[in-house]
Scaffold this active site. Structure first.
Site, PDB file in Angstrom:
ATOM      1  N   GLU A  44       0.836  -1.202   0.000  1.00 11.11           N
ATOM      2  CA  GLU A  44       0.000   0.000   0.000  1.00 11.11           C
ATOM      3  C   GLU A  44       0.870   1.251   0.000  1.00 11.11           C
ATOM      4  O   GLU A  44       1.901   1.313   0.673  1.00 11.11           O
ATOM      5  CB  GLU A  44      -0.882  -0.008   1.248  1.00 11.11           C
ATOM      6  CG  GLU A  44      -1.763   1.226   1.417  1.00 11.11           C
ATOM      7  CD  GLU A  44      -2.513   1.239   2.731  1.00 11.11           C
ATOM      8  OE1 GLU A  44      -3.513   1.958   2.805  1.00 11.11           O
ATOM      9  OE2 GLU A  44      -2.103   0.535   3.683  1.00 11.11           O
ATOM     10  N   LYS A 131      -9.193   3.068  -2.783  1.00  5.29           N
ATOM     11  CA  LYS A 131      -9.637   2.644  -1.452  1.00  5.29           C
ATOM     12  C   LYS A 131     -10.991   3.269  -1.127  1.00  5.29           C
ATOM     13  O   LYS A 131     -11.155   4.493  -1.183  1.00  5.29           O
ATOM     14  CB  LYS A 131      -8.583   3.054  -0.414  1.00  5.29           C
ATOM     15  CG  LYS A 131      -8.723   2.389   0.945  1.00  5.29           C
ATOM     16  CD  LYS A 131      -7.501   2.718   1.803  1.00  5.29           C
ATOM     17  CE  LYS A 131      -7.494   1.939   3.096  1.00  5.29           C
ATOM     18  NZ  LYS A 131      -6.287   2.228   3.913  1.00  5.29           N
ATOM     19  N   CYS A 165      -5.412  -2.723   2.500  1.00  2.05           N
ATOM     20  CA  CYS A 165      -5.288  -2.627   3.949  1.00  2.05           C
ATOM     21  C   CYS A 165      -6.627  -2.921   4.647  1.00  2.05           C
ATOM     22  O   CYS A 165      -7.215  -3.961   4.417  1.00  2.05           O
ATOM     23  CB  CYS A 165      -4.687  -1.275   4.340  1.00  2.05           C
ATOM     24  SG  CYS A 165      -3.769  -1.303   5.904  1.00  2.05           S
TER      25      CYS A 165
END
Length: 307
Positions: A44, A131, A165
């Site tokens: 990430e 995200k 994540c």
């Protein structure tokens, strides 16, 4: 399908900026070729950086001028998609013959997104995921993605997709991706904890898929010459923990701690049929008469012009 070699590249963003980070990535070209990797997943926010410990001059109800300056520096270190960095990564994918998945900080207008980019050896930049839900104070600096960037792509190793994540902790997002037929789940992260590795094993077992988790590795703040409030100066800022997991939750490689490296494993997606014999989370083990999920994949635009 014959077994293929897949990899997690555990590496950290350079404090000297995205140019140096890109050089670090490209330096692994020979290692990727030597390993025969057909798919490489990277952490990430690798290009652009994960500003762990930074507060951007913000307290509840007000923002200090030095925080705006910190954000401006962070914005300058982000990348454009497409742009010169994506061109370089497309070249790496082409030369190695490996599909790539990499976490970046993406600029769009004056907003930043924590994104995962997908590269194909033949076509270059092939997909993007933003995200959906930045975690905690990440929401201060990153915008939210929408349902239009939930790709699943065909690669020689199998169908790939995934989440970034803590998105991996969103059950409905996982369900949507399972329904798209993900065979190899890609999880760029900066979460180094043991519980994260438990989550990766759970997702592999729940989705009956292979999981590749790639985490950044960063030295202690004292080595970086910075101070992180509440953090022991000698403790690594991010200690890695990348791993590759099989569809019954068995660890195939890793976790790798405290060092940069290319972690590899052999996977065969034909094994997924056997793994799903007794549990297919969106198939015979689902109950659509009771539970259903609707996914809105439309791109969200603040302003629409019509002529």
């Amino acid at each position: 399908m014959a077994a293929k070699t897949v990899a997690a590249l555990q590496i950290g963003a350079s404090p000297e900026g995205k140019e140096h980070t890109l050089e670090r990535i490209l330096a692994f070209e020979a290692a990727i070729i030597d390993a025969g990797a057909t798919l490489v997943v990277m952490p990430e926010a690798l290009l652009g950086g994960y500003p762990k410990g930074e507060i951007f001059g913000t307290r509840l109800g007000y923002r200090l001028p030095e925080g705006r300056e910190a954000y401006a520096r962070y914005f300058q270190n982000a990348i454009d998609v497409p742009g010169p960095e994506t061109d370089a990564l497309a070249g790496l994918s082409h030369r190695t013959g490996a599909s790539l998945v990499i976490g970046v900080i993406e600029r769009a207008g004056s907003t930043l997104y924590c994104s995962a980019l997908y590269f194909d050896p033949a076509t270059g930049l092939a997909g993007k995921h933003r995200k959906l839900m930045p975690t905690g104070t990440e929401r201060l600096i990153w915008g939210q993605g929408d349902g239009s960037t939930l790709p699943v792509l065909e690669t020689p190793a199998g169908r790939i997709g995934g989440a970034i994540c803590w998105e991996n902790h969103m059950p409905l997002l996982r369900t949507a991706m399972y329904a798209k037929g993900v065979q190899i789940w890609c999880a760029p992260t900066v979460d180094e904890r043991d519980i994260w590795q438990c989550s990766m094993r759970h997702i592999a077992h729940e989705g009956r898929c292979f999981v590749i988790s790639a985490c950044q590795v960063q030295p202690a703040p004292a080595e970086l010459g910075v101070e992180v409030p509440g953090w022991a100066p000698q403790r690594p800022l991010i200690n890695g923990g990348s791993l590759i997991v099989g569809p019954l939750g068995d660890v195939l490689a890793g976790p790798l701690h405290g060092q940069t490296g290319l972690l590899t494993a052999s996977v065969d997606v034909d094994d997924l049929v056997r793994a799903r014999y007794d549990f297919d989370v969106v198939g015979h083990y689902a109950r659509p008469d009771i539970f259903t999920l609707e996914v809105d994949e439309r791109a969200r635009q603040t302003v629409r012009f019509s002529g």
